[in-house]
Design an enzyme around this catalytic site. Structure first.
Site, PDB file in Angstrom:
ATOM      1  N   HIS A  24       0.827  -1.204   0.000  1.00 28.24           N
ATOM      2  CA  HIS A  24       0.000   0.000   0.000  1.00 28.24           C
ATOM      3  C   HIS A  24       0.868   1.263   0.000  1.00 28.24           C
ATOM      4  O   HIS A  24       0.501   2.267  -0.618  1.00 28.24           O
ATOM      5  CB  HIS A  24      -0.982   0.039   1.178  1.00 28.24           C
ATOM      6  CG  HIS A  24      -1.916   1.205   1.044  1.00 28.24           C
ATOM      7  ND1 HIS A  24      -3.009   1.183   0.205  1.00 28.24           N
ATOM      8  CD2 HIS A  24      -1.849   2.459   1.537  1.00 28.24           C
ATOM      9  CE1 HIS A  24      -3.585   2.364   0.216  1.00 28.24           C
ATOM     10  NE2 HIS A  24      -2.908   3.168   1.021  1.00 28.24           N
ATOM     11  N   HIS A  58       2.628  10.792   3.089  1.00 29.88           N
ATOM     12  CA  HIS A  58       2.209  11.734   2.047  1.00 29.88           C
ATOM     13  C   HIS A  58       2.980  13.057   2.096  1.00 29.88           C
ATOM     14  O   HIS A  58       3.276  13.652   1.067  1.00 29.88           O
ATOM     15  CB  HIS A  58       0.711  12.001   2.145  1.00 29.88           C
ATOM     16  CG  HIS A  58      -0.095  10.770   1.883  1.00 29.88           C
ATOM     17  ND1 HIS A  58      -0.030  10.078   0.701  1.00 29.88           N
ATOM     18  CD2 HIS A  58      -0.965  10.080   2.667  1.00 29.88           C
ATOM     19  CE1 HIS A  58      -0.836   9.029   0.762  1.00 29.88           C
ATOM     20  NE2 HIS A  58      -1.403   9.008   1.945  1.00 29.88           N
TER      21      HIS A  58
END
Ligand SMILES: [Zn+2]
Length: 277
Positions: free
Chosen positions: A206, A233
């Protein structure tokens, strides 16, 4: 998702805001909070990374993504539902060539023990490693050459994961109230609380999905070896911005679209079963 002509790029359009748009480029990154968000003036679109990963990996450079809310649906926390929809709809190959960002020399960014770098390579390859102080998830690492096929098979189905402690913390803050057990793998102290894992190392897969989606914000598919350790992120998108700034570290090269597409200009790359429609 709606077709768009060459050089449109990926644009998110808010139908609930009279059609205001924000382009999926690193200049518009704003608000990293467990997901990557884009903002431009009054427009905001959150959780773009899984859809962007699906688009770039299926060779889609131009598309209008229309939403009636500020968030891309999380679905099951993976990119598999987007892949299914795109393959069912089919992809039109445009006559203009695809422009790739070819890495010419190493580019790197570290923050504490978090690291991310790009190295020259003939292919787009990702190496990711994660490490946690948790009995069920200490260390996972994987290297994969990313093609349309490997992305669809090995990466797209890998779901978002979170730790039970984090879910409890978010709930106390009034966040993550909507069904986080349906759209994320939740890791408790003694085991995964919901669902069976889709891969033994679904977690690091992921992370590869996330970094492909975040790196798509450079606006071109990358030819190079991306190596990341313990990223998130914030690190991924900061790195995407740095890559764009270091213009001597890459060059744009033209190439054809995904090899699985036909050679006619209007060829449609969709499974045979749906091609006729
Ligand atoms: Zn994710």
């Amino acid at each position: 998702m709606k077709p768009a002509p060459a050089d449109t790029g990926v644009r998110f359009r808010r139908s609930d805001l009279g059609g205001l748009e924000v382009a999926a480029t690193v200049q518009h990154v704003g608000g990293i909070n467990y997901a990557t968000g884009l903002t431009r003036d009054a427009v905001r679109v959150d959780t773009v990374e899984h859809l962007l990963a699906a688009l770039v990996s299926l060779g889609i450079d131009n598309v209008i993504v229309e939403l009636n809310s500020p968030e891309v649906p999380i679905m099951d926390g993976s990119a598999a539902p987007f892949i299914y929809l795109i393959q069912e709809a089919g992809v039109k190959q445009l006559s203009s060539p695809r422009r790739y960002m070819k890495i010419l020399r190493p580019i790197a960014l570290s923050r504490g023990d978090k690291r991310i770098a790009l190295y020259p390579s003939d292919h787009f390859k990702v190496t990711y490693s994660i490490a946690y102080d948790h009995p069920l998830l200490r260390h996972q690492s994987r290297t994969l050459r990313i093609t349309e096929e490997s992305f669809v098979e090995e990466i797209a189905p890998a779901r978002t994961y979170t730790f039970l402690k984090e879910v409890e913390m978010l709930r106390q803050q009034g966040l993550a109230l909507g069904g986080s057990l349906e759209n994320a793998v939740v890791i408790g102290d003694t085991g995964v609380l919901n669902h069976a894992l889709r891969f033994d190392d679904e977690f690091v897969r992921h992370k590869i999905l996330d970094v492909i989606g975040d790196m798509a914000l450079v606006g071109h598919p990358v030819i190079g070896h991306l190596v990341a350790h313990r990223g998130g992120h914030a690190l991924h998108t900061a790195f995407a911005a740095q890559v764009l700034e270091e213009t001597d570290a890459w060059t744009l090269v033209e190439g054809t679209a995904a090899p699985s597409t036909g050679d006619a200009a209007d060829a449609v790359s969709a499974p045979d079963a749906v091609r006729a429609s």
